[in-house]
Design an enzyme around this catalytic site. Structure first.
Site, short mmCIF file in Angstrom:
data_model
loop_
_atom_site.label_atom_id
_atom_site.label_comp_id
_atom_site.label_asym_id
_atom_site.label_seq_id
_atom_site.Cartn_x
_atom_site.Cartn_y
_atom_site.Cartn_z
N HIS A 161 -5.08 10.17 1.41
CA HIS A 161 -6.56 10.17 1.45
C HIS A 161 -7.16 11.52 1.04
O HIS A 161 -8.38 11.67 1.06
CB HIS A 161 -7.06 9.80 2.86
CG HIS A 161 -6.68 8.41 3.28
ND1 HIS A 161 -7.09 7.30 2.58
CD2 HIS A 161 -5.91 7.95 4.29
CE1 HIS A 161 -6.60 6.21 3.16
NE2 HIS A 161 -5.88 6.58 4.20
N ASP A 207 0.83 1.59 1.16
CA ASP A 207 0.24 1.83 2.48
C ASP A 207 -0.85 0.78 2.70
O ASP A 207 -1.45 0.28 1.74
CB ASP A 207 -0.35 3.24 2.52
CG ASP A 207 -0.81 3.66 3.91
OD1 ASP A 207 -0.03 4.33 4.60
OD2 ASP A 207 -1.94 3.30 4.30
N HIS A 248 -3.76 1.17 3.86
CA HIS A 248 -5.09 1.69 3.53
C HIS A 248 -5.16 2.01 2.03
O HIS A 248 -4.17 2.44 1.44
CB HIS A 248 -5.38 2.96 4.32
CG HIS A 248 -5.32 2.77 5.81
ND1 HIS A 248 -4.15 2.93 6.52
CD2 HIS A 248 -6.28 2.43 6.70
CE1 HIS A 248 -4.40 2.70 7.81
NE2 HIS A 248 -5.68 2.40 7.95
N ASP A 269 2.09 0.89 7.49
CA ASP A 269 1.13 0.35 8.43
C ASP A 269 0.68 -1.08 8.08
O ASP A 269 -0.22 -1.61 8.71
CB ASP A 269 -0.07 1.29 8.60
CG ASP A 269 -0.47 1.99 7.33
OD1 ASP A 269 0.01 1.59 6.25
OD2 ASP A 269 -1.27 2.94 7.38
ZN LIG Z 1 -2.34 3.97 6.09
#
Ligand SMILES: [Zn+2]
Ligand SMILES: [Zn+2]
Length: 442
Positions: free
Chosen positions: A113, A152, A154, A241
């Site tokens: 991120h 991932d 996200h 995740d």
């Molecule tokens: Zn993540």
């Protein structure tokens, strides 16, 4: 008899047992504790052909190549971040040096991120460990065509931002739909900047997506795209995740799903990103990934909480995923024609945006201007401010920068004064150099 890995595989382990965001945060000290125990107890490091390497420490110059820090990078970068990024660098170098065929950097803190400009902590990240790794490799091994496949849960919005204008880096992010999860981005229309159109691909998946759904994306979109694009190096941002037990997401992926994904993707380097089911998922998922990278049987890797009947995906989700893969592949294959349409008659493209730092409570404003160029990634001039009195300007000259983009970028750098900006940076990739002007006392 000692087990032998068909593919020599490196492992770099850096659990950062002394680094946490805070003691109750999902990104905390013991995140990799059970994983480490499992890897030792299963004897994975005793397998012939599985080799553990200690991480190296990334240099600040490695971080500066990728990021502009406000007020500076030292403020944000802890020793753990340098070792985490250095662990990824070490893993990749072992592959490029031919010591191993593949390598897994089992490191934290994560990084996907973290964007070009860093004002603070965002989505548990401050420096982008994959990007620091990739740019280190390019500065030591020459121009590499790199594909990053971010699995991932996200959206890898930081990696997307860093490579948005880079025609030599293909970024594919597969993630839970941003309408239902942080950071809220990563939609199919985010497709790359004007000189790198089609080298960013986003595949948002519905909550509850199972192994079948994820593997459909790999088989029907990711592998055909890689086949067509022909990268020199494939990097997997291997966040975990998506696991059905993860406490902060809503997906239904199993350790077997990750192992199969790893086997089919055949990434040269896997770099751990998120994954917060510390006890019920990470030890099994990491074991599955490592065994799959080494070319070994993964069928015995099963989580204690695994009940296949509870992990079923609805028919509507299945149809949506199939259709999305068809559309994205079609769009990717038509990317040159679509780019010509998008930039027709334009000399520059400009964009303003706002970036929220959830970990720092900061809202950053950005204004970006990129030269439309058929010959290179284009000179990018990016203004950033959290406080308008302390604006920062950063100019990016891409690798293989053409003379016209160099002239425009250098001009923007030289004209910017420290009366107007607290910090002005020129990232000159072809010369692997960062030039800086800083306001006195700023
Ligand atoms: Zn993540
Ligand atoms: Zn150019």
């Amino acid at each position: 008899m000692r087990l032998r890995a068909p593919q020599r595989t490196g492992v770099v382990f850096f659990p950062a047992f002394d680094w946490a965001i805070d003691p109750t945060h999902p990104e905390r000290e013991e995140r990799l504790l059970y994983t480490r125990d499992q890897i030792f107890e299963e004897g994975l490091l005793d397998i012939e052909g599985v080799v553990e390497y200690p991480p190296r420490v990334a240099a600040m110059a490695d971080v500066e190549r990728v990021h502009t820090g406000v007020p500076d990078l030292e403020t944000h970068t802890s020793p753990s971040h340098l070792v985490s990024a250095g662990g990824a660098i070490e893993a990749a170098r072992r592959v490029l040096d031919g010591d191993v065929e593949r390598a897994f950097a089992l490191v934290r803190p994560p990084g996907h991120h973290a964007r070009r400009v860093v004002h603070g902590l965002r989505g548990f990240c401050v420096i982008n460990i994959e990007a620091v790794m990739i740019e280190h490799l390019r500065s030591h091994y020459g121009d590499l065509r790199v594909a990053v496949v971010d699995t991932d849960c996200h959206h890898g919005d930081g990696t997307q931002d860093i490579y948005w204008h880079d025609p030599d880096t293909l970024f594919i992010s597969i993630h839970q739909d941003g309408r239902t999860l942080y950071p809220g981005s990563g939609f199919p229309d985010e497709f790359g900047g004007p000189n790198a159109f089609g080298t960013t691909l986003n595949i948002p998946l519905p909550p509850g997506t199972t192994d079948d759904g994820l593997l459909h994306v790999v088989d029907h979109l990711v592998l055909p795209v890689l086949e067509e694009w022909k990268p020199d190096l494939v990097v997997n941002s291997a966040g975990q995740d998506n696991h059905f037990t993860d406490p902060i997401t809503d997906m239904a992926i199993t350790a077997q799903g990750y192992a199969t994904l790893t086997r089919r993707l055949r990434a040269h380097v896997a770099v751990l990103e998120g994954g917060y089911s510390v006890q019920s998922a990470l030890p099994y998922v990491n074991t599955g990934i490592l065994l799959a990278m080494a070319g070994l049987d993964t069928s015995a890797v099963v989580e204690p909480d695994y009940h296949p009947d509870l992990l079923r995906m609805g028919e509507r989700s299945r149809q949506y995923i199939e259709r999305l893969c068809e559309l994205m592949l079609e769009k990717f294959l038509r990317r040159d024609a679509l780019r010509a349409e998008a930039v027709r008659g334009r000399t520059h493209l400009e964009e303003t945006r706002s970036v929220f730092y959830d970990g720092a409570g900061i809202r950053e404003q950005q204004h970006e201007r990129v030269r439309v160029c058929d010959d290179c990634g284009g000179a990018v001039v990016l203004e950033s401010w959290e406080n308008p009195a302390r604006k920062v300007l950063t100019v990016e000259l891409p690798r293989r920068c053409c003379p016209a983009c160099r002239a425009q970028g250098e001009d923007a750098f030289h004209r910017a004064t420290t009366d107007e900006y607290a910090l002005v940076e020129l990232h000159d990739r072809p010369h692997d150099r960062v030039e800086r002007k800083r306001r006195a006392g700023g």
